[in-house]
Motif scaffolding. Structure first.
Motif, mmCIF file in Angstrom:
data_model
loop_
_atom_site.group_PDB
_atom_site.id
_atom_site.type_symbol
_atom_site.label_atom_id
_atom_site.label_comp_id
_atom_site.label_asym_id
_atom_site.label_seq_id
_atom_site.Cartn_x
_atom_site.Cartn_y
_atom_site.Cartn_z
ATOM 1 N N VAL A 41 4.772 -15.604 -5.905
ATOM 2 C CA VAL A 41 4.028 -16.146 -4.761
ATOM 3 C C VAL A 41 2.778 -15.317 -4.514
ATOM 4 N N PHE A 42 2.907 -13.998 -4.596
ATOM 5 C CA PHE A 42 1.740 -13.150 -4.406
ATOM 6 C C PHE A 42 0.705 -13.369 -5.507
ATOM 7 N N PHE A 43 1.183 -13.683 -6.715
ATOM 8 C CA PHE A 43 0.238 -13.940 -7.797
ATOM 9 C C PHE A 43 -0.525 -15.240 -7.569
ATOM 10 N N ARG A 44 0.179 -16.266 -7.091
ATOM 11 C CA ARG A 44 -0.478 -17.545 -6.846
ATOM 12 C C ARG A 44 -1.301 -17.531 -5.569
ATOM 13 N N ARG A 45 -0.824 -16.808 -4.546
ATOM 14 C CA ARG A 45 -1.516 -16.724 -3.254
ATOM 15 C C ARG A 45 -1.686 -15.237 -2.879
ATOM 16 N N PRO A 46 -2.699 -14.558 -3.384
ATOM 17 C CA PRO A 46 -2.859 -13.117 -3.114
ATOM 18 C C PRO A 46 -3.025 -12.791 -1.631
ATOM 19 N N GLN A 47 -3.488 -13.765 -0.826
ATOM 20 C CA GLN A 47 -3.671 -13.476 0.593
ATOM 21 C C GLN A 47 -2.353 -13.154 1.284
ATOM 22 N N TYR A 48 -1.257 -13.723 0.792
ATOM 23 C CA TYR A 48 0.038 -13.420 1.379
ATOM 24 C C TYR A 48 0.438 -11.963 1.116
ATOM 25 N N GLY A 49 0.184 -11.506 -0.088
ATOM 26 C CA GLY A 49 0.549 -10.131 -0.415
ATOM 27 C C GLY A 49 -0.240 -9.110 0.380
ATOM 28 N N VAL A 50 -1.560 -9.292 0.453
ATOM 29 C CA VAL A 50 -2.365 -8.334 1.201
ATOM 30 C C VAL A 50 -2.086 -8.432 2.699
ATOM 31 N N ALA A 51 -1.744 -9.629 3.198
ATOM 32 C CA ALA A 51 -1.386 -9.762 4.609
ATOM 33 C C ALA A 51 -0.108 -8.995 4.923
ATOM 34 N N VAL A 52 0.889 -9.079 4.034
ATOM 35 C CA VAL A 52 2.126 -8.318 4.228
ATOM 36 C C VAL A 52 1.847 -6.820 4.179
ATOM 37 N N LEU A 53 1.002 -6.388 3.251
ATOM 38 C CA LEU A 53 0.686 -4.963 3.126
ATOM 39 C C LEU A 53 0.001 -4.430 4.376
ATOM 40 N N VAL A 54 -1.013 -5.138 4.857
ATOM 41 C CA VAL A 54 -1.756 -4.668 6.034
ATOM 42 C C VAL A 54 -0.885 -4.742 7.291
ATOM 43 N N ALA A 55 -0.209 -5.860 7.507
ATOM 44 C CA ALA A 55 0.613 -6.007 8.708
ATOM 45 C C ALA A 55 1.759 -5.003 8.726
ATOM 46 N N GLY A 56 2.426 -4.816 7.593
ATOM 47 C CA GLY A 56 3.521 -3.851 7.551
ATOM 48 C C GLY A 56 3.071 -2.426 7.737
ATOM 49 N N THR A 57 1.869 -2.091 7.275
ATOM 50 C CA THR A 57 1.359 -0.725 7.432
ATOM 51 C C THR A 57 0.884 -0.469 8.847
ATOM 52 N N VAL A 58 0.119 -1.407 9.405
ATOM 53 C CA VAL A 58 -0.427 -1.208 10.749
ATOM 54 C C VAL A 58 0.691 -1.162 11.791
ATOM 55 N N THR A 59 1.668 -2.025 11.679
ATOM 56 C CA THR A 59 2.768 -2.064 12.647
ATOM 57 C C THR A 59 3.865 -1.053 12.341
ATOM 58 N N ASN A 60 3.726 -0.314 11.248
ATOM 59 C CA ASN A 60 4.703 0.698 10.830
ATOM 60 C C ASN A 60 6.081 0.095 10.557
ATOM 61 N N LEU A 61 6.120 -1.169 10.167
ATOM 62 C CA LEU A 61 7.394 -1.781 9.802
ATOM 63 C C LEU A 61 7.991 -1.107 8.569
ATOM 64 N N PHE A 62 7.134 -0.705 7.649
ATOM 65 C CA PHE A 62 7.622 -0.021 6.455
ATOM 66 C C PHE A 62 8.239 1.329 6.820
ATOM 67 N N GLY A 63 7.609 2.040 7.758
ATOM 68 C CA GLY A 63 8.156 3.326 8.175
ATOM 69 C C GLY A 63 9.478 3.187 8.896
ATOM 70 N N VAL A 64 9.622 2.170 9.747
ATOM 71 C CA VAL A 64 10.890 1.939 10.441
ATOM 72 C C VAL A 64 11.994 1.614 9.445
ATOM 73 N N ALA A 65 11.675 0.791 8.462
ATOM 74 C CA ALA A 65 12.682 0.427 7.460
ATOM 75 C C ALA A 65 13.133 1.646 6.662
ATOM 76 N N SER A 66 12.226 2.561 6.376
ATOM 77 C CA SER A 66 12.575 3.736 5.570
ATOM 78 C C SER A 66 13.244 4.818 6.405
ATOM 79 N N ASN A 67 12.667 5.144 7.572
ATOM 80 C CA ASN A 67 13.136 6.283 8.350
ATOM 81 C C ASN A 67 14.375 5.978 9.190
ATOM 82 N N MET A 68 14.509 4.765 9.682
ATOM 83 C CA MET A 68 15.592 4.451 10.599
ATOM 84 C C MET A 68 16.706 3.628 9.956
ATOM 85 N N HIS A 69 16.419 2.943 8.877
ATOM 86 C CA HIS A 69 17.434 2.091 8.252
ATOM 87 C C HIS A 69 17.753 2.511 6.821
#
Length: 883
Positions: A41-69
């Motif tokens: 999906v990211f290959f066919r629609r790159p905007q989805y991949g970069v949107a997930v990367l930016v949103a997850g980084t800015v909201t620290n969702l990636f950090g919560v998933a790693s540090n708390m779960h």
């Protein structure tokens, strides 16, 4: 039906999954298939991949998933996957990586400046940790710049980020209004009780981040985008959704009680008022919003904000201490950062080295060494750790990003794309808000900065292609053109290297020679382990044990800080100088770099002193007095000693650097011995004589009191006051009754008996009162004697414990006394310095050449291909051609 490439790939994946299901299990196969499907999906629609990367980084969702779960890190693998997808799409001719190549020199030069810290730091572990983190952030920024090449991708990224942040803000607002702070919603709505103003403490929201101030920073950063989407969206439902997100983000930023966030909101309002067309409406809305905020916020927060004016007054005049402990500690660490910059103005103390040097500067400045070892300002942290060169790097990133974004916004507005221009302007205002909060926050979450820089730089390509219409060109021609551009890009770089080879070689050799002119230092260090005992819990003779926290704050931290100050006391350092000898502590020969560093440091200190920001002592015009050589050597040694606390343990490390390893070992050995002697004089005195003398004094006082009581009773002839008092009272009552029963009550004999009885009873009462006072004193002294005996027994037990089980202070790892080379070896530094110089000069030359080519392309008029028309010489030829 003809199978396409995608159908074949899907069939291959399904077949491989079916074959592997028997060995790996269904769960692993489903997870693998989900990852493959996501990558497709990211290959066919790159905007989805970069949107997930930016949103997850800015909201620290990636950090919560790693540090708390406990999930593995997501940001780095996702960045790598997106980079591979971009590379595959680029090879297939579906991506244009020109923006990434355009800004690659800027990112490479920025990273090269950070790499310079490895050449001169003594402890490379903190620097390597920061460099690894910066590598991840730069890779994320490069992927975002290369991915956001169209307005559709940029808008999709912004929408996803604002929706995610709005949902998290809504969770935080609901948590605060419902006072449901026990439920953190899987780590997305965290909160903690912190000091607000004075002794007032309240819940402060921190959302998915561990600190409310950084949560306020990221909320402020996304607030202008939320407001912009609520205005420019065409659909009513979307406008309502983004409007709710904007209100939730604003409310959550206020409920963090972050003064920096409130200051940033005010700065963004001013910036929007000065730049936007409807400024008067915006100014009126801001005034109404300010009134509502002042009415709605608790009075404690208003008092908290009012303390900023007091802090500003202190920074300007320096007359008194700030009443707020939070502001007081921040002012202290900010001044410490300025002092570090003044001592190392060119390249700083090294990336990530602030926390390691803070305790040394705190002891010298007389401030609390237990404050958080952070500069509490991104700009001051950069100045202290990377010097002027690092500050130029930071300023260049900010200025270039803002210039590119402003240019993109103007170009979009000129082409009539007002919606996209508004989003670009909101990105600029959000970046201004981030920089405003960065005045009071250090770079603990520097990935937010790189995300903002990447979004702003991506506006270069978005503004260029937003209104372009591709012509009728075949796919093969487009692919050949892009392949030719890629080939020419490599050729251009090689051409630049060939033409500027003398400059490149010269800069590389210069950077390689820098470690040669530096004196190789050796580090000797000793670590002290403490087992605190009675020396920090003083008990006066006869005084019972009580909670000493009522009037004296005694804790592990306070005890360690006391030991650190004792390690750096003048008497201990002078004793060390006497033990080592002045000949071993003579000033070392200055090198070229040290001379340049000292001159730059003197200039910076003069500038800061003129600005009344710091006081570095007497002015240069004051007459110099003759200084005792021992005092001068002790002062120099005190500045060179590194005394730091090992976090999380009752350990203190004492170290020093010197060109001679034997001298470094001798200094540390002598200093530890001098310190232990001084500490024994202060804390480890033998109190056995004191206890014996005090016990004897108490016993003699008890004997004296008993003797006084006995003598009083013998003088009055009363062995027992209670019996005598009862007898006299009965006799007085009987005489009174006899006098009342007689017809003549004034009989002389009876009157005399009554008088004598009353006098005897009065004397007896006086004797009883005096005896009771003496008995109370006797009881008090007896209790003190009992406590003194208990204290003596406790001291004997403590002394036996220390003697049998271990000393109060223990030297950990005596091998650490042996001096070892500081930092990397000279050969490694030369290789690293040459590589850094090579990267910097090539990046600078490529960047300059790229900018020059862009200017030439923009300066050349656009050539329009003329239609091919065949011209004939005479009319007969025209008629023949027509036939």
């Amino acid at each position: 039906m003809k199978l396409t490439l995608s159908h074949r790939l899907i069939g291959t994946v399904l077949l491989a999954a079916f074959v592997a299901a028997g060995t790996l299990g269904p769960v692993a196969i489903l997870l693998a298939m989900a990852l493959v499907l996501t990558a497709w999906v990211f290959f066919r629609r790159p905007q989805y991949g970069v949107a997930v990367l930016v949103a997850g980084t800015v909201t620290n969702l990636f950090g919560v998933a790693s540090n708390m779960h406990g999930l593995p890190g997501i940001q780095a693998p996702l960045t790598l996957v997106l980079a591979l997808i971009l590379f595959v799409r680029w090879v297939a001719g579906k991506e244009d990586l020109a923006p990434a190549w355009l800004f690659a020199p800027l990112l490479i030069c920025a990273y090269g400046v950070s790499l310079l810290s490895l050449v001169h730091v003594e402890s490379i572990e903190p620097t390597l940790e920061r460099l690894i983190e910066q590598t991840k952030d730069l890779a994320t920024a490069a992927v975002i710049i290369a991915s956001l090449t169209s307005r559709e991708r940029l808008i999709a990224t912004v929408r996803a980020t604002i929706l995610c942040m709005g949902i998290i803000a809504l969770l935080s607002v609901r948590q605060y209004l419902a006072s449901d702070f026990s439920n953190d919603v899987f780590g997305l709505a965290q909160a903690s009780i912190k000091q607000i103003a004075g002794e007032v403490q309240r819940w402060r929201l921190s959302g998915p981040l561990p600190d409310p101030n950084y949560y306020g920073q990221v909320l402020v950063m996304t607030l202008p985008l939320a407001v912009c989407l609520a205005i420019v969206e065409r659909r009513v439902v979307a406008r309502l959704a983004y409007g709710v997100c904007a209100l939730a983000i604003l409310a959550a930023s206020l409920f963090t009680f972050s003064r920096g966030a409130l200051f940033a909101i005010a700065v963004m309002i001013v910036a929007a008022t000065l730049t936007l067309r409807s400024r008067w409406r915006l100014l009126g809305a801001a005034c109404v919003l300010a009134v509502v905020v002042i009415i709605a916020l608790p009075s404690a927060f208003i008092d908290r904000v009012a303390l900023i004016a007091q802090a500003a007054h202190i920074l300007i005049t320096g007359e008194q201490a700030v009443s707020d402990p939070s502001l007081n500690s921040r002012i202290a660490v900010m001044n410490t950062a300025l002092r570090m910059f003044a001592d190392h103005p060119l390249v700083g103390i090294g990336l990530g080295q602030y926390s390691g040097h803070y305790s040394q500067y705190a002891l010298v400045s007389g401030i609390d060494p237990g404050a958080a070892p952070n500069a509490h300002s991104l700009f001051l942290e950069t100045l202290s750790e990377e010097g002027i060169l690092g500050f130029i790097k930071l300023a260049t990133l900010i200025i270039v990003s803002m210039m590119v974004a402003i240019r993109g916004a103007k170009l979009l507005h000129a082409r009539g794309e007002k919606r996209d221009a508004a989003i670009a302007g909101s990105l600029c205002i959000g970046f201004i808000g981030y920089l405003a909060t960065a005045i009071f926050l250090h770079g603990a979450f520097l990935r937010f900065f790189w995300i903002e820089v990447a979004l702003l730089l991506s506006l270069w390509q978005v503004s260029k292609v937003v209104t372009q219409r591709p012509g009728l060109v075949s796919v093969m021609e487009r692919r050949s053109s892009k392949m030719m551009q890629r080939a020419l890009l490599t050729a251009d770089v090689l051409g630049i290297v060939r033409r500027r080879k003398v400059l490149i070689i010269g800069v590389t050799i210069a950077f390689m020679l820098v470690p040669l002119v530096q004196t190789q230092q050796s580090t000797a260090e000793s670590t002290l382990l403490y087992r605190f005992g009675r020396e920090y819990f003083p008990v006066r003779p006869g005084e019972e044990h009580r909670n000493w926290g009522e009037n004296v704050q005694v804790s592990l931290d306070a005890a360690l800080f006391t030991e650190m100050h004792l390690l750096r006391s003048r008497e201990v350092i002078e004793a060390t100088v006497a033990d080592v000898g002045l000949d071993k502590l003579s000033p070392q020969r200055d090198t070229v770099l040290s001379d340049v560093q000292s001159r730059a440091s003197g200039f910076v200190k003069g500038v800061l002193s003129l600005g009344a920001m710091l006081d570095f002592g007497s002015s240069p015009e004051s007459p110099k007095r003759a200084v005792d050589p021992v005092v001068a050597a002790a002062k120099d040694l005190g500045e060179r000693l590194r005394i730091r606390r090992v976090e999380g343990a009752a350990l203190i490390a004492v170290g020093i650097q010197d060109a001679d390893p034997e001298t470094a070992e001798r200094i540390i050995t002598a200093h530890v011995e001098s310190y232990l002697r001084k500490r024994q004089q202060l804390f480890e005195r033998d109190p056995s004589k004191f206890y014996s003398s005090e016990i004897e004094k108490t016993q003699s006082e008890l004997a004296s009191i008993a003797e006084k009581i006995t003598s009083l009773r013998l003088e009055q002839g009363v062995p027992d006051e209670s019996i005598e008092h009862s007898v006299l009272s009965d006799r007085l009552i009987a005489l009174e009754r006899q006098r009342q029963g007689m017809r003549q009550p004034d009989v002389p004999v009876l009157q005399k008996d009554l008088k004598d009885t009353r006098e005897a009873l009065f004397d007896l009462n006086a004797l009883t009162a005096a005896t009771k006072l003496l008995e109370a004193r006797y009881k008090n002294v007896s209790e003190n004697l009992e406590r003194m005996l208990q204290e003596q027994n406790r001291w004997r037990l403590d002394n036996a414990y220390v003697r049998e089980l271990g000393p109060t202070i223990e030297i950990v790892e005596p091998a650490m006394f042996s001096a070892r080379p500081s930092g990397l070896s000279r050969t490694v530094r030369m290789i690293l310095g040459g590589a850094i110089g090579l990267f910097l000069v090539i990046g600078f030359l490529v960047g300059a050449a790229t900018i020059g080519r862009r200017k030439e392309e923009n300066a050349q008029p656009e050539q329009v291909e003329q239609p091919r028309v065949k011209v004939y010489s005479n009319p007969s030829s025209i008629s023949q051609a027509g036939q």
